[in-house]
Structures are given as C-alpha cells and as structure tokens.
Design an enzyme around this catalytic site. Structure first.
Site, PDB file in Angstrom:
ATOM      1  N   ASP A  20      45.808  58.342  24.914  1.00 51.75           N
ATOM      2  CA  ASP A  20      45.453  58.087  26.317  1.00 51.75           C
ATOM      3  C   ASP A  20      46.681  57.537  27.038  1.00 51.75           C
ATOM      4  O   ASP A  20      47.209  56.488  26.671  1.00 51.75           O
ATOM      5  CB  ASP A  20      44.312  57.059  26.368  1.00 51.75           C
ATOM      6  CG  ASP A  20      43.847  56.792  27.798  1.00 51.75           C
ATOM      7  OD1 ASP A  20      42.956  57.502  28.272  1.00 51.75           O
ATOM      8  OD2 ASP A  20      44.407  55.874  28.440  1.00 51.75           O
TER       9      ASP A  20
ATOM     10  N   TYR B 119      51.480  54.628  33.914  1.00 48.74           N
ATOM     11  CA  TYR B 119      52.077  53.865  32.811  1.00 48.74           C
ATOM     12  C   TYR B 119      53.578  54.104  32.684  1.00 48.74           C
ATOM     13  O   TYR B 119      54.267  53.368  31.980  1.00 48.74           O
ATOM     14  CB  TYR B 119      51.399  54.192  31.463  1.00 48.74           C
ATOM     15  CG  TYR B 119      49.901  53.948  31.413  1.00 48.74           C
ATOM     16  CD1 TYR B 119      49.256  53.201  32.404  1.00 48.74           C
ATOM     17  CD2 TYR B 119      49.116  54.453  30.389  1.00 48.74           C
ATOM     18  CE1 TYR B 119      47.879  52.989  32.376  1.00 48.74           C
ATOM     19  CE2 TYR B 119      47.746  54.241  30.344  1.00 48.74           C
ATOM     20  CZ  TYR B 119      47.136  53.519  31.343  1.00 48.74           C
ATOM     21  OH  TYR B 119      45.779  53.323  31.301  1.00 48.74           O
TER      22      TYR B 119
ATOM     23  N   LYS C 285      46.191  60.562  33.676  1.00 50.85           N
ATOM     24  CA  LYS C 285      45.418  60.165  34.869  1.00 50.85           C
ATOM     25  C   LYS C 285      46.285  60.262  36.108  1.00 50.85           C
ATOM     26  O   LYS C 285      47.483  59.938  36.066  1.00 50.85           O
ATOM     27  CB  LYS C 285      44.918  58.720  34.718  1.00 50.85           C
ATOM     28  CG  LYS C 285      44.301  58.404  33.377  1.00 50.85           C
ATOM     29  CD  LYS C 285      43.757  56.998  33.264  1.00 50.85           C
ATOM     30  CE  LYS C 285      43.444  56.659  31.817  1.00 50.85           C
ATOM     31  NZ  LYS C 285      44.578  56.118  31.056  1.00 50.85           N
TER      32      LYS C 285
ATOM     33  N   HIS D  81      42.557  58.008  38.385  1.00 45.60           N
ATOM     34  CA  HIS D  81      42.692  56.701  37.743  1.00 45.60           C
ATOM     35  C   HIS D  81      41.821  55.611  38.398  1.00 45.60           C
ATOM     36  O   HIS D  81      41.157  54.848  37.714  1.00 45.60           O
ATOM     37  CB  HIS D  81      44.171  56.287  37.758  1.00 45.60           C
ATOM     38  CG  HIS D  81      44.558  55.351  36.662  1.00 45.60           C
ATOM     39  ND1 HIS D  81      45.793  55.379  36.057  1.00 45.60           N
ATOM     40  CD2 HIS D  81      43.881  54.356  36.049  1.00 45.60           C
ATOM     41  CE1 HIS D  81      45.849  54.448  35.126  1.00 45.60           C
ATOM     42  NE2 HIS D  81      44.698  53.805  35.108  1.00 45.60           N
TER      43      HIS D  81
END
Ligand code: NAP
Length: 278
Positions: free
Chosen positions: A44, A49, A74, A107
């Site tokens: 994931d 990120y 996402k 997200h």
C-alpha cells in the site's frame, strides 16, 4: 504460511494482509525489499507518501512477477481535477514501473475544496478502470455521506473503502456502511501507529498464545474480515506481523479487545470532515 485472499467485487483476489509504506521515505527501498523477501505480496502506497519511485525500484529488483503482487496507490489531495488526476496517475504507473495498479483510491474527500464536490475525481478513476490501468477503484477516508455523493454519480460503484480502524477506534459505522454497499473494508493503522505494542490488555491476551500485543491486534482485525497492511521498517517486526495465523483468539478474548474501543477519542488521524491539506 498462506495469506487469505478474499475476492474484491471485481472478482480479483486481494491479499488480506499486506505491507504499508506511510512515512517511510528514507529506507523505503530496503523496507519493501525485505517485506517482499519475507512473503508480503500486497503493498500500500500513495502519491502523497513521496515514495512510489523507490517502491517501484524495490519491486523491480525483487524479481517477483507482477501478477503475483497486489499494488495500491492513492490520488493526492491536490490532484482531484481531471487534468492533474490523469497526469499524476501516469506518473504513479511510471514510478511503480507497471502498466496497472490493482487498486487506486481517492486519498481524502476534502469537502472544503473543489466546490464541496467530493465526487469530483470519480469519473476519472472510472476512466482508469475502463482502461484496465486501475483494476479496482475505491475511496479512502470517505465517511458514509461522502460515499453517497460518489454513488449518486457513479457508473462503477467503489470496490473498496479504506479508513482508520484498530482496537481503540473500531470505526463500526463506516465498516458497516462499507459492508452494506458491498465494498471491501481496509483498516489503516491497524496497530494504531504503534500503540498496540504497549497496550496491557493486548499484551495479556498475547501471552496466552506466545504472541505479542501487535500480533493480537492484527489477528483481531483479520478475524473481523478487514484487509490490513501494517508498516514496519524492521525486518524482525515485519516477520512478526506476518506470523498471525498460528494462533486463534477465543470469543472471550475477542470481546475483551472489542471493549478497548474508545470511539472518536481513539482516532489517531484527522477526521475526514476536517482534513484540509492540499
Ligand atoms: N489512507 C490513509 O489516509 C492512510 C493513513 C495512514 C496509514 N495508511 C496506510 O496504512 C498503513 C499502516 O498504517 P501506519 O503506518 O499509519 O501505522 P501502523 O501500521 O498501525 O503502525 C506502524 C507503527 O507501528 C510500529 N510497529 C510495526 N510493527 C510493530 C511490531 N511488530 N511491534 C512493535 N511496533 C511495531 C512501527 O514502527 P517500526 O517501523 O519502527 O517498526 C510504526 O511506528 C500505512 O503505512 C499506509 O500504507 C493509510
């Protein structure tokens, strides 16, 4: 060790236990390499990120066949309009070195942006799904009223709902809503960002099974049917987090864990109604 892989509404299997990569930027290559070596097959990540390129490099170097992996990313908060959504998704696939993701999520709903239209990115996700570049599509951090706004305009109903859930924040209403709408529920931060490791009730239950409190928290989530992807940069803790199928919780132990729920007070992240970060 065989990880259960229940079907998504598309029919494709999703490994119920995977590996999370939030807040891993330095060392993400090593963390993902070791997770894959240990047997994780579900990763994931997210545009937010900032680690997709390193995740992609680790996957490429692992030599594991693409079809043996389940990859999720996402859409970042600044990318809800069609142009940025398309451009950023192209970049996600480039960075992950793949032609498709197994799952692509919006997200956060961001109800204070995009004219309050939390469904704004959904038609573009449907386009990615039509193209076969997002094998499944879904929502993250959408509360039931946000999901309803998407369902009102959807051609393809969301396949997955990802939201925070762990013993201290069971998030029952969102889980029940997901189940009622045939969406697979993914529980983020299943260890409550590490709190599970120091909880005396979880530790006590673990002792009876030769397990740790974190292993008990993961087993509880898996028994509820949630999909989880704990994050650890330590190969030893990654290995422990995979070793959760060699013991079983009794009904009494499950009830004790259910009683740890603190409702809203147990939430570790922002409430989706107020998260405002673009
Ligand atoms: N959609 C969203 O908005 C959203 C939000 C948050 C998270 N997520 C996803 O969910 C994944 C998991 O959530 P998370 O990373 O926030 O938190 P988490 O997995 O609940 O907990 C991670 C923390 O627990 C520690 N830990 C892991 N295994 C342990 C063990 N066996 N014993 C003791 N401590 C342990 C880790 O430290 P070490 O690394 O030092 O081991 C880290 O501090 C994320 O990585 C991300 O993929 C999604």
């Amino acid at each position: 060790m065989t990880i259960p892989s229940p079907p998504l509404p598309t029919g494709a299997p999703i490994p119920q236990l995977g590996f999370g990569t939030y807040k891993v930027v330095d060392g993400v290559y090593e963390a993902v390499r070791s997770a894959l070596d240990l047997g994780y097959r579900h990763i994931d990540t997210a545009q937010m990120y900032g680690n997709e390129a390193e995740v992609g490099r680790a996957i490429a170097d692992s030599g594991i066949a693409r079809e043996d992996l389940f990859l999720t990313s996402k859409l970042n908060n600044g990318n809800h309009e069609p142009g940025p959504a398309r451009a950023s998704f192209d970049q996600t696939l480039d960075d992950l070195r793949t032609d498709y993701v197994d799952l692509f999520l919006v997200h956060w709903p961001l109800p204070m942006h995009y004219d309050g239209d939390v469904a704004r990115p959904w038609p573009v996700l449907e386009e990615f799904h039509d193209q076969g570049r997002a094998r499944a599509i879904g929502l993250s951090n959408y509360e039931p009223h946000h999901v309803r706004a998407v369902l009102d305009i959807a051609r393809v109903a969301p396949h997955v709902l990802q939201s925070e859930a762990h013993p201290f924040f069971s998030n029952s209403s969102v889980r029940a809503f997901a189940a009622a709408h045939s969406m697979v529920f993914e529980a983020w931060s299943p260890l409550a960002r590490g709190r599970a490791a120091s909880d005396p009730v979880l530790a006590g239950i673990g002792r009876a099974h030769g397990a740790s409190g974190t292993q008990v928290a993961l087993r509880w989530a898996l028994d509820r049917g949630d999909v989880v992807f704990p994050k650890s940069v330590s190969p030893e803790r990654q290995e422990a987090n995979l070793d959760v199928f060699s013991f079983a919780l009794t009904a009494e132990e499950t009830a004790l864990i259910n009683a740890l729920d603190e409702g809203e007070a147990g939430r570790t992240g922002s409430h989706p109604n107020v998260l405002d970060r673009l």
